[in-house]
Scaffold this motif. Structure first.
Motif, PDB file in Angstrom:
ATOM      1  N   MET A  30       0.827  -1.195   0.000  1.00  0.00           N
ATOM      2  CA  MET A  30       0.000   0.000   0.000  1.00  0.00           C
ATOM      3  C   MET A  30       0.871   1.258   0.000  1.00  0.00           C
ATOM      4  SD  MET A  30      -3.318  -0.781   0.219  1.00  0.00           S
ATOM      5  CE  MET A  30      -4.003  -2.443   0.083  1.00  0.00           C
ATOM      6  N   LYS A  31       0.335   2.317  -0.611  1.00  0.00           N
ATOM      7  CA  LYS A  31       0.942   3.641  -0.558  1.00  0.00           C
ATOM      8  C   LYS A  31       0.114   4.524   0.376  1.00  0.00           C
ATOM      9  CE  LYS A  31       0.341   3.745  -4.950  1.00  0.00           C
ATOM     10  NZ  LYS A  31       0.249   4.119  -6.378  1.00  0.00           N
ATOM     11  N   ASP A  52      -3.203   5.312  -0.906  1.00  0.00           N
ATOM     12  CA  ASP A  52      -4.214   4.251  -0.860  1.00  0.00           C
ATOM     13  C   ASP A  52      -5.030   4.296   0.426  1.00  0.00           C
ATOM     14  OD1 ASP A  52      -3.426   3.073  -3.311  1.00  0.00           O
ATOM     15  OD2 ASP A  52      -1.825   1.971  -2.302  1.00  0.00           O
ATOM     16  N   GLN A  73       2.693   9.161  -2.785  1.00  0.00           N
ATOM     17  CA  GLN A  73       2.899   7.894  -3.493  1.00  0.00           C
ATOM     18  C   GLN A  73       3.955   7.022  -2.807  1.00  0.00           C
ATOM     19  OE1 GLN A  73       0.940   6.952  -6.276  1.00  0.00           O
ATOM     20  NE2 GLN A  73      -0.128   8.698  -5.352  1.00  0.00           N
ATOM     21  N   TRP A  87      -7.000   0.781   5.961  1.00  0.00           N
ATOM     22  CA  TRP A  87      -7.693   0.269   4.770  1.00  0.00           C
ATOM     23  C   TRP A  87      -9.180   0.081   5.067  1.00  0.00           C
ATOM     24  CZ3 TRP A  87     -10.805  -3.613   3.214  1.00  0.00           C
ATOM     25  CH2 TRP A  87     -10.913  -3.870   1.828  1.00  0.00           C
TER      26      TRP A  87
END
Length: 345
Positions: A38-39, A42, A49, A121
């Motif tokens: 993941m960045k 995200d 980034q 997330w």
């Protein structure tokens, strides 16, 4: 086809390819969920980034970390991720670390960085998991229950791993990671509090098989307000203070007391002149906005305190994927403390 091949095929087929099975040094299986790199972008609005810390070992990006789908059980001094089991408890931090590493190279105790990445997330994707946080059920959804495996007096305490409904998984689907909210607190690695100073094993280096997380290890580092990683006890490192009746991110300690202090995660304070760097948000140590569903944070800013995540069956609305307990010593061992392993090549 061997029994293992049958098991792996069944797991992968039933999960639509979102789960798999890995063997350890004894050839014993664990069900895992591959979690891709993941960045910051995200997980956080306006994020860069750059890769989040959970996927960086010694400066190298890792494309995937395999996370135990279930809270672990201990067999032959090794940790296993299996469904419908009573999760192993009464394990202190060092025991949890060792039974994960005993499985062989690549296996490690789930890092705080990875737990926080999964939590971010969930928040970004609107799937904050429910769980066993109210004696076998979810406090906000009492019709959601798991299968009892242990009782706290006459009430249900622990429930069988993965026995709850889809909403008890990180993606609100049975293909996800189970029981991140409640059931038992989970030891995680790579983070500690020492007399109030926030210390980390930088990035994902806690995944290293030989990472030294002893109390005196020189791998522990502190963090400045600009995100710079420095030697512990350097000037102006970030700390957790108790100020204005809340846990406050600060450069100084005004109240140091050998006692639990608690604050809703989204209500953490910020001392005057202090900013929370993106690194702290990626590590789940300071909120990025609001809407954390009441998940609570606990600290004791005296001596060394190791991290527990997620809450237990008796923590109610305080439990959740962002719940963090930095109030226990590494020797703590109770019926509501467990762990889960992860794997990275």
């Amino acid at each position: 086809m061997t029994n293992f091949d049958d098991f792996k095929l069944a797991v992968e087929s039933l999960s639509g390819g979102h789960n798999t099975v890995l063997l350890d040094d004894l050839g014993m299986p664990s069900v895992v969920v591959p979690f891709p790199k993941m960045k910051y972008s995200d997980l956080f609005e306006g994020g860069t980034q750059e890769t989040v810390p959970a996927f960086i070992i010694e400066g190298q990006d890792k494309e995937v970390v395999y996370v135990s789908k279930y809270l672990n059980v201990v067999v032959n001094s090794r940790a296993y991720s299996l469904p419908m089991k009573d999760p192993s408890t009464y394990v202190n931090f060092d025991t949890a670390l060792n039974v994960c590493r005993n499985k062989g190279a690549g296996w490690h105790l789930m890092t705080n960085a990875m737990f926080a990445t999964i939590a971010a997330w969930c928040k970004k994707n609107g799937t904050m998991p429910h769980g066993n946080n109210n004696y076998g059920a979810d406090v906000a959804h009492p019709h959601e229950k798991g299968v009892p495996t242990h009782f706290d007096g006459v009430k249900v305490a622990r429930t069988a791993t993965g026995s709850g409904p889809a909403t008890w998984y990180h993606n609100h689907d049975m293909s996800g990671i189970a029981d991140l909210n409640g059931n038992v607190w989970e030891w995680v690695s790579g983070l500690r509090l020492v007399n109030g100073e926030i210390q980390i094993i930088p990035y994902g280096n806690a995944m290293k098989f030989n990472c030294n997380m002893s109390p005196t290890s020189t791998e522990w580092k502190a963090i400045k307000a600009d995100g710079t990683i420095v030697t512990p006890n350097a000037a102006d490192t970030l700390k957790y203070d108790w100020a204005s009746n809340k846990i406050t991110l600060s450069k100084t300690i005004t109240t140091q007391e050998d006692a639990y202090k608690t604050t809703a995660f989204e209500n953490l304070g910020l001392a005057s002149g202090v900013t929370a760097p993106p690194l702290l948000k990626a590590l789940g140590l300071y909120p990025d906005g609001t809407d954390y569903e009441g998940d609570y944070m606990y600290i004791n800013n005296v001596d060394e305190r190791l991290p527990l995540r997620g809450g237990s069956w008796r923590d109610g609305a305080d439990a959740g994927v962002f719940a963090l307990n930095l109030g226990d010593a590494r020797s703590s061992s109770f019926s509501n403390i467990g762990f889960r392993a992860a794997f990275c090549e």
